[in-house]
Enzyme design. Structure first.
Site, PDB file in Angstrom:
ATOM      1  N   SER A  67       0.645  -1.131  -0.181  1.00 22.50           N
ATOM      2  CA  SER A  67       0.012  -0.047   0.117  1.00 22.50           C
ATOM      3  C   SER A  67       0.889   1.172   0.092  1.00 22.50           C
ATOM      4  O   SER A  67       1.517   1.487  -0.951  1.00 22.50           O
ATOM      5  CB  SER A  67      -0.915   0.020   1.126  1.00 22.50           C
ATOM      6  OG  SER A  67      -2.050   0.945   0.921  1.00 22.50           O
ATOM      7  N   ASP A 213      -5.856  -3.423  -2.243  1.00 24.01           N
ATOM      8  CA  ASP A 213      -5.008  -3.228  -1.493  1.00 24.01           C
ATOM      9  C   ASP A 213      -4.314  -4.469  -0.698  1.00 24.01           C
ATOM     10  O   ASP A 213      -4.858  -5.436  -0.425  1.00 24.01           O
ATOM     11  CB  ASP A 213      -5.520  -2.413  -0.418  1.00 24.01           C
ATOM     12  CG  ASP A 213      -4.554  -1.705   0.504  1.00 24.01           C
ATOM     13  OD1 ASP A 213      -3.660  -2.470   1.018  1.00 24.01           O
ATOM     14  OD2 ASP A 213      -4.950  -0.369   0.990  1.00 24.01           O
TER      15      ASP A 213
END
Length: 727
Positions: A67, A213
Site C-alpha cells: 500500500s 490493497d
C-alpha cells in the site's frame, strides 16, 4: 569444445554476473531487508525513517512494501531522495488526486451538459451480463499519473526488475483473497494495485485477476523481504491503523473501516511474530493521523524520523564506511533526462476512433517529452467520458523512443443508463422529478450517439436525440431530435395563485453545429414546436389553445466554469436567438456567469436576459422570474413577462470538503438578487426592479447538488427551500 574451454567460459560468465549484479550484494556485513507496511496517509512516516537510514549510512539489500509502503519504496528506488519526496507531496492536492473528474474545461462539451442533468455517480453500463457500475468511487486516473511522475516513467520505461535493488510489492486478488506479489513488471501499475482500497479505488486488472490493497493479506510483508534477498536482518516499519473502540463503530462507514482494520491487524500480528531478536521493529507514534490525513504528510514524516532515531544504536551497527555507502547510494540516482520522442502510438481501443485521441495529444516528434503537456492532453482524452483510465509508457531503445498511450475503455460501456433526480420543497410549492436516459455511444467510427430519455413528475418529458459527427475529429456535427413534454404552470397575481394551467408541447429540430474544442459549441437549428395550454383550475387570464412555433434558432454556448454546481472559478456565456418564420416575434435569451475564489471564499455573479427582439413573446416562450436564486422569496416562475432582466451576486464560504473519493465541498452562502420584468403576463402590479436575498447551506452529494435555504424578497415575501438537484 574441451573441458578447459568450458571451464574458462563458465568462469568468464560468473565474473560478468558479479560485475553487473547490484553492488549492494557485494557489501560487507549482514544482508538487510527493509519492510515498509501499509497504512494510508500514516505511511508518510516511512519517509522520515528513510532519512534516518541515510544519515546513519545504513544500506539495504531488498525492499518489500504494501500500500503506502509500496509508494514510498517505489519512489525511493525510482530515484527520489526523502527530501525530494516531501517536496513532491507538498505540491499535491490530495483531495484532487482522489477525484478523477477532469477539469470541466478539459471535458467533452456533451458530457458537461449531460452531467448537469444526469449525475456521473449514477451512471450504469448496459452489458450482455446486465447492468454494471464502476468498481470504485475513484478510478485512479490521476493517482496513476502521479505514480508515473514519482518513478520517472516520463523518462523511460520503469519496471521493477530494472530498479537498483530487488523490490516486492504486495497486492490482493479480490476474487480469491490470494496474496499477489509483484517482483517484476511495470512499477507504477504495481504501486497502484497495492494501494487500491476496496470500494474507494477501482481494482486493477492483472492477468485475469482484479487486484486491491495488499494490506488485506499482508500489511507488513516480513516473510517476503526475508525470502527475497535471504535477509539476515529485517528492518520493519509498521504504520498500520489501530482498531476503533467499540463506541466509535457507529455508522456504515466506520463498520467498513473497522473490517479492513481487523483484517490488516490480524495479518500484521502474524508478520510481527516472524521477527527475531536480531531484527529491528519501528512503530512510529501516529496518534491523531488517520489513513486519510494526507495533508499531514510532514507531521507523519517527522514522527517516522523520531521513531527511527529512537533505535539509532541498533541501526548504527549496520552502517557502512562513508566511501562504501557513497558507492551504494550512487545506484539510487534517478533516470536520465526526458528523451526525445520519435513517434506516438495509440493502443488498446475497441470502439473509440484513435483519431480523436490523437486530436487531444500535443506531442511533437523529435522534441523532448513535455510531461505537463502530456498530462494535459491525457486529461482531455479522459474527459471524453469513454475511458476508465488513460495511461502512457515509453517504449524502445535510446536510439528510438515511442510514446505509447493506452486509453482503457470503460468495461461497462459504451451503452449506459443515466439517472438524475430533482426534489424541490418549499413552504409554498413542492415538486419532484426522476430522470432516466439510455445513452448509446460509438454507433459508428465517427462517434455517433443516440440519447433517449424520460422524466416523470410534475414536469414530464420524453425525448430522443441523435448526434452524428461529420468527421473523425468531431468538429462538425448534425443533431436531429424529437421531444414531447408536459408541465404545470401556476398563475399568480398579487402574490396569490389564481389559476393552474397545463402546458403540453411536442417538437422536432434538426441542428448543424461546430464544437469549439472543449470550450463550447455553436449550433444552427431548424425547429418546429406545438404548444397547447389548457386551464385546469381558475380563470383563463392567459391565452389558451394550441400554438405552432416554426423557425430558425442560433445558439452559442461556452462554459469554462470549474464545476457545474458550486463553481469556484471560471466563466460561462450562453446566447440563443429564435426567429419565427412569419416574423411574429424574435426571442433572445442570454446568460453570463462568473466565479472567483480567494482561499475559502467564493464570489459568483450572474446576469440574465430574456426578451423579444420584435413582436411579443407567446406564453410558452415567456421569460420567468421566481424561485431559489432566481428572485428568491417568490415561487418558481411566479413572474412571467415579455422582457426579463436579472442580476445576482453570491458570496460563499467553504466550510468543509467531501471525504477522499467524493468531489465537492460544503458551503454557506448569501445571495443578493434583483429582477425586472416588463410587459408582464402575471403579477402585473410589480413595476420596476424587485430586490431579493437568500441565505443557504449547500454541497455536492452523489445524488446531485443539495441546497437548504431561505429567501426574502421585496414586499415581505419569503420562502424556505430544500433542493436536491437543479435549483
Amino acid at each position: 569444445m574441451t573441458a578447459s574451454t568450458c571451464l574458462r567460459l563458465a568462469l568468464l560468465l560468473a565474473l560478468t554476473l558479479i560485475s553487473v549484479w547490484p553492488s549492494a550484494w557485494a557489501q560487507p556485513g549482514p544482508r538487510i531487508g527493509l519492510v515498509l507496511g501499509g497504512g494510508g496517509a500514516r505511511g508518510t512516516a516511512h519517509v522520515g525513517v528513510l532519512e534516518v537510514l541515510d544519515a546513519l549510512r545504513v544500506p539495504v539489500h531488498c525492499v518489500a512494501g504494501t500500500s503506502m509502503g509500496s509508494l514510498v519504496a517505489g519512489a525511493w528506488l525510482g530515484g527520489l531522495a526523502p527530501p525530494q519526496m516531501l517536496e513532491r507531496m507538498g505540491k499535491v492536492d490530495w483531495h484532487d488526486l482522489f477525484d478523477d473528474d477532469p477539469a470541466r474545461s478539459e471535458t467533452n462539451y456533451r458530457e458537461r451538459r449531460l452531467a448537469q442533468s444526469y449525475y456521473p455517480s449514477l451512471e450504469a453500463g448496459v452489458t450482455p451480463d446486465g447492468l454494471r457500475m464502476a468498481r470504485g468511487l475513484v478510478g485512479g486516473q490521476k493517482i496513476k499519473l502521479f505514480f508515473n511522475a514519482l518513478v520517472g516513467a516520463d523518462r523511460g520505461e520503469r519496471t521493477i526488475e530494472s530498479l537498483p535493488l530487488p523490490l516486492s510489492i504486495v497486492a490482493t486478488d479480490i476474487g480469491t483473497g490470494e496474496r499477489v506479489v509483484f517482483r517484476s513488471g511495470e512499477l507504477a501499475a504495481a504501486m497502484r494495485a497495492s494501494m487500491s482500497v476496496p470500494a474507494v479505488l477501482a481494482p486493477v486488472p492483472y492477468k485475469g485477476r482484479y487486484l486491491v490493497d495488499g494490506g488485506l493479506v499482508d500489511n507488513l510483508p516480513v516473510r517476503e523481504a526475508r525470502e527475497r534477498c535471504q535477509a539476515d536482518v529485517i528492518i520493519a516499519v509498521d504504520v498500520g491503523s489501530p482498531l476503533l473502540q467499540p463506541q466509535q463503530v457507529e455508522s456504515l462507514a466506520s463498520v467498513s473501516l473497522q473490517m479492513i482494520n481487523i483484517l490488516t491487524e490480524q495479518n500484521a500480528q502474524a508478520s510481527r511474530a516472524l521477527l527475531g531478536p536480531g531484527d529491528i521493529y519501528i512503530q512510529p507514534d501516529l496518534k491523531g493521523i488517520t489513513a486519510a490525513d494526507f495533508g499531514k504528510f510532514r507531521e507523519g514524516a517527522a514522527r517516522g524520523k523520531k521513531a527511527a532515531e529512537a533505535v539509532a544504536p541498533q541501526l548504527a551497527r549496520l552502517a557502512l564506511p562513508a566511501a562504501d555507502y557513497a558507492a551504494w547510494t550512487a545506484r539510487l540516482r534517478g533516470p536520465p533526462p526526458a528523451p526525445l520522442i520519435d513517434g506516438v502510438m495509440i493502443a488498446g481501443l475497441r470502439h473509440v476512433n484513435p483519431v480523436l485521441v490523437h486530436e487531444h495529444l500535443d506531442i511533437v516528434p523529435g522534441q523532448p517529452l513535455d510531461t505537463v503537456r502530456l498530462e494535459a492532453g491525457l486529461a482531455k482524452v479522459y474527459g471524453e467520458g469513454d475511458f476508465e483510465s488513460v495511461d502512457y509508457a515509453l517504449l524502445g531503445t535510446r536510439a528510438r523512443r515511442i510514446l505509447q498511450v493506452t486509453p482503457t475503455e470503460k468495461s461497462w460501456g459504451p451503452d449506459y443508463l443515466r439517472f438524475g433526480v430533482d426534489l424541490q420543497a418549499s413552504n409554498k410549492e413542492n415538486d419532484f422529478a426522476l430522470r432516466m436516459a439510455y445513452h448509446r455511444k460509438w454507433l459508428n467510427p465517427l462517434g455517433g450517439e443516440w440519447l433517449s430519455g424520460v422524466q416523470v413528475g410534475e414536469r414530464a418529458t420524453l425525448f430522443t436525440q441523435f448526434y452524428q459527427p461529420l468527421e473523425a475529429r468531431q468538429r462538425f456535427f448534425v443533431q436531429p431530435a424529437l421531444a414531447v413534454a408536459r408541465d404545470r404552470l401556476n398563475v399568480y397575481q398579487d402574490d396569490s395563485r389564481i389559476a393552474e394551467y397545463r402546458l403540453r408541447n411536442r417538437g422536432a429540430s434538426l441542428g448543424l453545429g461546430m464544437n469549439a474544442g472543449t470550450a463550447g459549441q455553436l449550433r444552427l437549428e431548424r425547429t418546429v414546436r406545438k404548444y397547447d395550454a389548457t386551464v385546469e383550475t381558475g380563470p383563463a387570464t392567459l391565452p389558451t389553445g394550441e400554438t405552432t412555433l416554426r423557425g430558425w434558432q442560433v445558439v452559442a454556448d461556452f462554459d469554462q466554469l470549474d464545476r457545474a454546481f458550486f463553481p469556484s472559478r471560471g466563466w460561462s456565456a450562453r446566447a440563443a436567438w429564435f426567429r419565427h418564420d412569419h416574423g411574429d416575434y424574435g426571442r433572445l435569451a442570454t446568460e453570463l456567469r462568473a466565479a472567483r475564489v480567494w482561499g475559502d471564499y467564493v464570489l459568483n455573479g450572474r446576469l440574465h436576459y430574456t426578451g423579444s427582439t420584435d413582436g411579443r413573446l407567446p406564453l410558452a416562450e415567456a421569460g420567468a422570474l421566481g424561485g431559489f436564486l432566481n428572485l428568491s422569496g417568490y415561487v418558481r416562475n411566479q413572474v412571467l413577462a415579455d422582457d426579463v432582466r436579472f442580476a445576482s451576486l453570491r458570496g460563499e464560504k467553504i466550510i468543509g470538503r467531501m471525504p477522499l473519493g467524493l468531489s465537492g465541498d460544503l458551503r454557506i452562502g448569501m445571495s443578493l438578487e434583483a429582477g425586472n420584468a416588463r410587459n408582464r403576463y402575471t403579477e402585473t402590479g410589480l413595476d420596476g426592479w424587485q430586490a431579493a436575498a437568500s441565505i443557504y447551506l449547500g454541497g455536492m452529494t452523489p445524488l446531485g447538488p443539495l441546497y437548504f435555504g431561505a429567501g426574502l424578497a421585496q414586499g415581505g415575501r419569503s420562502s424556505l427551500y430544500l433542493f436536491i438537484g437543479l435549483p
